[in-house]
Design a protein around this motif. Structure first.
Motif, PDB file in Angstrom:
ATOM      1  N   GLU A  83       0.821  -1.212   0.000  1.00 50.38           N
ATOM      2  CA  GLU A  83       0.000   0.000   0.000  1.00 50.38           C
ATOM      3  C   GLU A  83       0.861   1.271   0.000  1.00 50.38           C
ATOM      4  O   GLU A  83       0.345   2.368   0.180  1.00 50.38           O
ATOM      5  CB  GLU A  83      -0.946   0.008   1.197  1.00 50.38           C
ATOM      6  N   LEU A  84       2.160   1.090  -0.156  1.00 52.64           N
ATOM      7  CA  LEU A  84       3.157   2.159  -0.166  1.00 52.64           C
ATOM      8  C   LEU A  84       3.337   2.824   1.203  1.00 52.64           C
ATOM      9  O   LEU A  84       3.812   3.951   1.298  1.00 52.64           O
ATOM     10  CB  LEU A  84       2.850   3.215  -1.239  1.00 52.64           C
ATOM     11  N   ARG A  85       2.964   2.111   2.261  1.00 51.52           N
ATOM     12  CA  ARG A  85       3.155   2.638   3.613  1.00 51.52           C
ATOM     13  C   ARG A  85       4.606   2.448   4.025  1.00 51.52           C
ATOM     14  O   ARG A  85       5.157   1.359   3.882  1.00 51.52           O
ATOM     15  CB  ARG A  85       2.225   1.936   4.605  1.00 51.52           C
ATOM     16  N   SER A  86       5.187   3.506   4.523  1.00 47.22           N
ATOM     17  CA  SER A  86       6.572   3.461   5.007  1.00 47.22           C
ATOM     18  C   SER A  86       6.586   2.937   6.443  1.00 47.22           C
ATOM     19  O   SER A  86       5.561   2.957   7.132  1.00 47.22           O
ATOM     20  CB  SER A  86       7.175   4.864   4.970  1.00 47.22           C
ATOM     21  N   PRO A  87       7.759   2.503   6.914  1.00 48.04           N
ATOM     22  CA  PRO A  87       7.856   2.094   8.320  1.00 48.04           C
ATOM     23  C   PRO A  87       7.442   3.207   9.281  1.00 48.04           C
ATOM     24  O   PRO A  87       6.786   2.948  10.292  1.00 48.04           O
ATOM     25  CB  PRO A  87       9.332   1.726   8.483  1.00 48.04           C
ATOM     26  N   LEU A  88       7.772   4.454   8.940  1.00 48.34           N
ATOM     27  CA  LEU A  88       7.392   5.560   9.817  1.00 48.34           C
ATOM     28  C   LEU A  88       5.874   5.760   9.831  1.00 48.34           C
ATOM     29  O   LEU A  88       5.284   6.027  10.881  1.00 48.34           O
ATOM     30  CB  LEU A  88       8.100   6.856   9.406  1.00 48.34           C
ATOM     31  N   LEU A  89       5.230   5.619   8.700  1.00 51.28           N
ATOM     32  CA  LEU A  89       3.773   5.717   8.656  1.00 51.28           C
ATOM     33  C   LEU A  89       3.151   4.611   9.506  1.00 51.28           C
ATOM     34  O   LEU A  89       2.223   4.857  10.289  1.00 51.28           O
ATOM     35  CB  LEU A  89       3.258   5.642   7.220  1.00 51.28           C
ATOM     36  N   LEU A  90       3.658   3.397   9.397  1.00 50.50           N
ATOM     37  CA  LEU A  90       3.129   2.290  10.198  1.00 50.50           C
ATOM     38  C   LEU A  90       3.355   2.529  11.687  1.00 50.50           C
ATOM     39  O   LEU A  90       2.474   2.251  12.511  1.00 50.50           O
ATOM     40  CB  LEU A  90       3.749   0.968   9.755  1.00 50.50           C
ATOM     41  N   ALA A  91       4.502   3.081  12.029  1.00 44.40           N
ATOM     42  CA  ALA A  91       4.771   3.408  13.441  1.00 44.40           C
ATOM     43  C   ALA A  91       3.796   4.466  13.929  1.00 44.40           C
ATOM     44  O   ALA A  91       3.265   4.384  15.046  1.00 44.40           O
ATOM     45  CB  ALA A  91       6.212   3.880  13.610  1.00 44.40           C
TER      46      ALA A  91
ATOM     47  N   VAL B 111       5.808   5.265  19.382  1.00 48.86           N
ATOM     48  CA  VAL B 111       6.625   6.477  19.474  1.00 48.86           C
ATOM     49  C   VAL B 111       8.113   6.152  19.505  1.00 48.86           C
ATOM     50  O   VAL B 111       8.906   6.806  18.820  1.00 48.86           O
ATOM     51  CB  VAL B 111       6.197   7.329  20.690  1.00 48.86           C
ATOM     52  N   ALA B 112       8.508   5.160  20.266  1.00 51.66           N
ATOM     53  CA  ALA B 112       9.935   4.808  20.352  1.00 51.66           C
ATOM     54  C   ALA B 112      10.478   4.384  18.988  1.00 51.66           C
ATOM     55  O   ALA B 112      11.567   4.799  18.591  1.00 51.66           O
ATOM     56  CB  ALA B 112      10.152   3.713  21.394  1.00 51.66           C
ATOM     57  N   ALA B 113       9.704   3.583  18.265  1.00 50.60           N
ATOM     58  CA  ALA B 113      10.132   3.153  16.929  1.00 50.60           C
ATOM     59  C   ALA B 113      10.204   4.352  15.987  1.00 50.60           C
ATOM     60  O   ALA B 113      11.153   4.483  15.209  1.00 50.60           O
ATOM     61  CB  ALA B 113       9.177   2.103  16.383  1.00 50.60           C
ATOM     62  N   ALA B 114       9.217   5.230  16.083  1.00 51.56           N
ATOM     63  CA  ALA B 114       9.214   6.422  15.233  1.00 51.56           C
ATOM     64  C   ALA B 114      10.424   7.301  15.529  1.00 51.56           C
ATOM     65  O   ALA B 114      11.032   7.857  14.612  1.00 51.56           O
ATOM     66  CB  ALA B 114       7.922   7.208  15.429  1.00 51.56           C
ATOM     67  N   ARG B 115      10.772   7.424  16.788  1.00 48.06           N
ATOM     68  CA  ARG B 115      11.930   8.242  17.164  1.00 48.06           C
ATOM     69  C   ARG B 115      13.197   7.703  16.487  1.00 48.06           C
ATOM     70  O   ARG B 115      13.992   8.468  15.941  1.00 48.06           O
ATOM     71  CB  ARG B 115      12.083   8.266  18.685  1.00 48.06           C
TER      72      ARG B 115
ATOM     73  N   MET C 246       3.401  11.492  19.266  1.00 43.08           N
ATOM     74  CA  MET C 246       3.877  11.190  17.916  1.00 43.08           C
ATOM     75  C   MET C 246       4.116  12.479  17.145  1.00 43.08           C
ATOM     76  O   MET C 246       5.114  12.608  16.431  1.00 43.08           O
ATOM     77  CB  MET C 246       2.883  10.293  17.177  1.00 43.08           C
ATOM     78  N   MET C 247       3.213  13.449  17.281  1.00 40.92           N
ATOM     79  CA  MET C 247       3.395  14.726  16.608  1.00 40.92           C
ATOM     80  C   MET C 247       4.744  15.329  16.982  1.00 40.92           C
ATOM     81  O   MET C 247       5.508  15.744  16.116  1.00 40.92           O
ATOM     82  CB  MET C 247       2.268  15.691  16.984  1.00 40.92           C
ATOM     83  N   ARG C 248       5.031  15.343  18.277  1.00 38.37           N
ATOM     84  CA  ARG C 248       6.290  15.931  18.747  1.00 38.37           C
ATOM     85  C   ARG C 248       7.499  15.100  18.324  1.00 38.37           C
ATOM     86  O   ARG C 248       8.575  15.655  18.099  1.00 38.37           O
ATOM     87  CB  ARG C 248       6.243  16.088  20.261  1.00 38.37           C
ATOM     88  N   THR C 249       7.336  13.807  18.197  1.00 38.50           N
ATOM     89  CA  THR C 249       8.423  12.944  17.730  1.00 38.50           C
ATOM     90  C   THR C 249       8.762  13.253  16.272  1.00 38.50           C
ATOM     91  O   THR C 249       9.925  13.199  15.881  1.00 38.50           O
ATOM     92  CB  THR C 249       8.031  11.459  17.898  1.00 38.50           C
ATOM     93  N   LEU C 250       7.741  13.609  15.492  1.00 38.15           N
ATOM     94  CA  LEU C 250       7.951  13.887  14.067  1.00 38.15           C
ATOM     95  C   LEU C 250       8.450  15.305  13.792  1.00 38.15           C
ATOM     96  O   LEU C 250       9.036  15.559  12.738  1.00 38.15           O
ATOM     97  CB  LEU C 250       6.661  13.635  13.292  1.00 38.15           C
ATOM     98  N   LEU C 251       8.245  16.224  14.711  1.00 36.79           N
ATOM     99  CA  LEU C 251       8.639  17.618  14.471  1.00 36.79           C
ATOM    100  C   LEU C 251      10.105  17.801  14.096  1.00 36.79           C
ATOM    101  O   LEU C 251      10.406  18.581  13.180  1.00 36.79           O
ATOM    102  CB  LEU C 251       8.273  18.500  15.661  1.00 36.79           C
ATOM    103  N   PRO C 252      11.053  17.106  14.737  1.00 34.62           N
ATOM    104  CA  PRO C 252      12.455  17.289  14.339  1.00 34.62           C
ATOM    105  C   PRO C 252      12.746  16.886  12.882  1.00 34.62           C
ATOM    106  O   PRO C 252      13.738  17.322  12.307  1.00 34.62           O
ATOM    107  CB  PRO C 252      13.230  16.393  15.311  1.00 34.62           C
TER     108      PRO C 252
END
Length: 170
Positions: free
Chosen positions: A7-15, A21-25, A56-62
């Motif tokens: 479905e073209l989902r990236s690992p970050l999208l799945l996280a 959050v830890a995986a996304a970080r 998650m929002m704050r994890t993605l901000l950087p």
């Protein structure tokens, strides 16, 4: 190039979808793209508005998410967050990003309109309306049919929201 599923989902999208959050970080630190969209035009960033995850929002901000990125309905993350009554998310995204409070999606709706039209009129949606208005949302910005948020609130019997809108109307 990031690995993607069928479905073209990236690992970050799945996280982000799973609020891992830890995986996304770890993925953000490795350079994952928060704006990478799947077949449905979802991205890790856009999904934070649907889930309402402030962490998650704050994890993605950087990673520098594009706050103007549009989902399949032409909306930005603030719009589904407002629809779902995600008070903490709306507060955080308005304070911590440059998100456009009056963005209009392909349906002709803003975050304010979605909070009224698709909300239930309860306390969370009232708080979302308060936050949007405090951030400068235009209470007179009508939908594609020319119906303003106040009129929608009155039609739905959302007296508390109608009072908030009347106080800000021009």
């Amino acid at each position: 190039m990031e690995t993607r599923d069928e479905e073209l989902r990236s690992p970050l999208l799945l996280a982000s979808l799973g609020n891992h959050v830890a995986a996304a970080r770890v993925l953000v630190e490795a350079g994952a793209d928060p704006n990478a969209q799947d077949r449905r035009h979802d991205s890790a960033w856009l999904v934070t508005g649907v889930t309402g995850s402030v962490d998650m929002m704050r994890t993605l901000l950087p990673a520098g998410p594009d706050t103007t990125l549009r989902n399949r309905f032409g909306g930005i993350s603030l719009i589904p967050a407002s629809e779902h009554g995600h008070v903490a998310y709306v507060r955080a995204v308005l304070r911590e990003t440059d998100i456009h409070v009056d963005h209009v999606n392909d349906l002709g709706w803003t975050a304010l309109l979605e909070a009224v039209i698709l909300g239930d009129g309860g306390r969370p949606h009232q708080e979302v309306v308060e936050l949007l208005l405090a951030a400068g949302a235009d209470p007179d910005l009508a939908d594609a049919d020319g119906v303003a948020p106040l009129r929608h609130a009155e039609r739905r019997g959302f007296d508390a929201i109608a009072a908030l809108l009347k106080a800000k109307a021009r």
